[in-house]
Scaffold this motif. Structure first.
Motif, mmCIF file in Angstrom:
data_model
loop_
_atom_site.group_PDB
_atom_site.id
_atom_site.type_symbol
_atom_site.label_atom_id
_atom_site.label_comp_id
_atom_site.label_asym_id
_atom_site.label_seq_id
_atom_site.Cartn_x
_atom_site.Cartn_y
_atom_site.Cartn_z
ATOM 1 N N ALA A 168 48.230 39.566 42.854
ATOM 2 C CA ALA A 168 48.318 39.468 41.399
ATOM 3 C C ALA A 168 46.942 39.232 40.781
ATOM 4 O O ALA A 168 46.674 39.691 39.663
ATOM 5 N N GLU A 169 46.057 38.548 41.498
ATOM 6 C CA GLU A 169 44.717 38.274 40.959
ATOM 7 C C GLU A 169 43.912 39.552 40.786
ATOM 8 O O GLU A 169 43.210 39.714 39.775
ATOM 9 N N PHE A 170 43.991 40.473 41.709
ATOM 10 C CA PHE A 170 43.280 41.747 41.540
ATOM 11 C C PHE A 170 43.844 42.527 40.349
ATOM 12 O O PHE A 170 43.092 43.144 39.599
ATOM 13 N N HIS A 171 45.144 42.477 40.161
ATOM 14 C CA HIS A 171 45.755 43.141 39.001
ATOM 15 C C HIS A 171 45.273 42.486 37.703
ATOM 16 O O HIS A 171 44.948 43.172 36.739
ATOM 17 N N ARG A 172 45.224 41.161 37.697
ATOM 18 C CA ARG A 172 44.751 40.429 36.512
ATOM 19 C C ARG A 172 43.307 40.789 36.194
ATOM 20 O O ARG A 172 42.941 41.002 35.031
ATOM 21 N N GLN A 173 42.486 40.880 37.219
ATOM 22 C CA GLN A 173 41.068 41.184 37.015
ATOM 23 C C GLN A 173 40.899 42.548 36.329
ATOM 24 O O GLN A 173 40.089 42.695 35.416
ATOM 25 N N SER A 174 41.655 43.553 36.754
ATOM 26 C CA SER A 174 41.557 44.881 36.132
ATOM 27 C C SER A 174 42.014 44.851 34.680
ATOM 28 O O SER A 174 41.374 45.437 33.802
ATOM 29 N N ARG A 175 43.116 44.173 34.426
ATOM 30 C CA ARG A 175 43.593 44.068 33.037
ATOM 31 C C ARG A 175 42.591 43.300 32.176
ATOM 32 O O ARG A 175 42.373 43.628 31.008
ATOM 33 N N LEU A 176 41.970 42.289 32.775
ATOM 34 C CA LEU A 176 41.001 41.462 32.058
ATOM 35 C C LEU A 176 39.800 42.270 31.580
ATOM 36 O O LEU A 176 39.384 42.155 30.429
ATOM 37 N N ILE A 177 39.234 43.116 32.440
ATOM 38 C CA ILE A 177 38.043 43.864 32.027
ATOM 39 C C ILE A 177 38.407 44.854 30.927
ATOM 40 O O ILE A 177 37.623 45.074 30.005
ATOM 41 N N ARG A 178 39.586 45.424 30.997
ATOM 42 C CA ARG A 178 39.987 46.338 29.923
ATOM 43 C C ARG A 178 40.162 45.577 28.618
ATOM 44 O O ARG A 178 39.739 46.047 27.563
ATOM 45 N N ALA A 179 40.767 44.411 28.683
ATOM 46 C CA ALA A 179 40.945 43.605 27.468
ATOM 47 C C ALA A 179 39.592 43.162 26.913
ATOM 48 O O ALA A 179 39.384 43.155 25.702
ATOM 49 N N ALA A 180 38.660 42.812 27.805
ATOM 50 C CA ALA A 180 37.355 42.310 27.374
ATOM 51 C C ALA A 180 36.474 43.412 26.797
ATOM 52 O O ALA A 180 35.799 43.215 25.792
ATOM 53 N N TRP A 181 36.471 44.577 27.431
ATOM 54 C CA TRP A 181 35.559 45.652 27.021
ATOM 55 C C TRP A 181 36.235 46.712 26.173
ATOM 56 O O TRP A 181 35.556 47.534 25.565
#
Length: 130
Positions: A77-90
């Motif tokens: 789940a952490e790898f999935h969160r990381q991908s969603r996070l960069i899209r939300a951030a950038w």
């Protein structure tokens, strides 16, 4: 990190968008959780300030792009969160692809790079213009 780098600050003669695009496979864009991972923290020795400063998700969106972010469907789940996070951030303009590769996990997700017809192979070829 190379996409987010402000290259002119590294060397004034470098072009501002030295790296034009990137493909992140199971990317880590927020280093804070690594400070608390028992198997990594002792070796990394990151302070909270260092984790913030070195986390691409906390950096301004790069002037160029795109960053294509993919993660294996069977990854944590952490790898999935990381991908969603960069899209939300950038934002979607810089991260137009934020996808899950079904049936892949951390040890086999890169196999699709060498597999003609696989989504990851197509994304890499697209970035290379071939």
């Amino acid at each position: 990190m190379m996409l987010a780098c402000r290259w002119a600050a590294v060397a004034p003669d470098l072009p501002p968008a030295l790296v034009h695009a990137a493909l992140a496979v199971s990317g880590v864009f927020d280093l804070e959780p690594l400070r608390h991972a028992p198997f990594l923290a002792p070796d990394l020795k990151l302070s909270a300030a260092e984790a913030r400063a070195l986390s691409p998700a906390r950096m301004p969106p790069p002037p160029g792009g795109p960053l294509l972010a993919v993660v294996g469907g069977a990854e944590s789940a952490e790898f999935h969160r990381q991908s969603r996070l960069i899209r939300a951030a950038w934002g979607e303009a810089i991260v137009p692809v934020c996808e899950v590769l079904p049936g892949r996990h951390h040890m086999n997700v890169l196999h699709d790079l060498a597999e003609p017809g696989a989504r990851l192979h197509a994304l890499a070829r697209g970035l290379l213009g071939v």
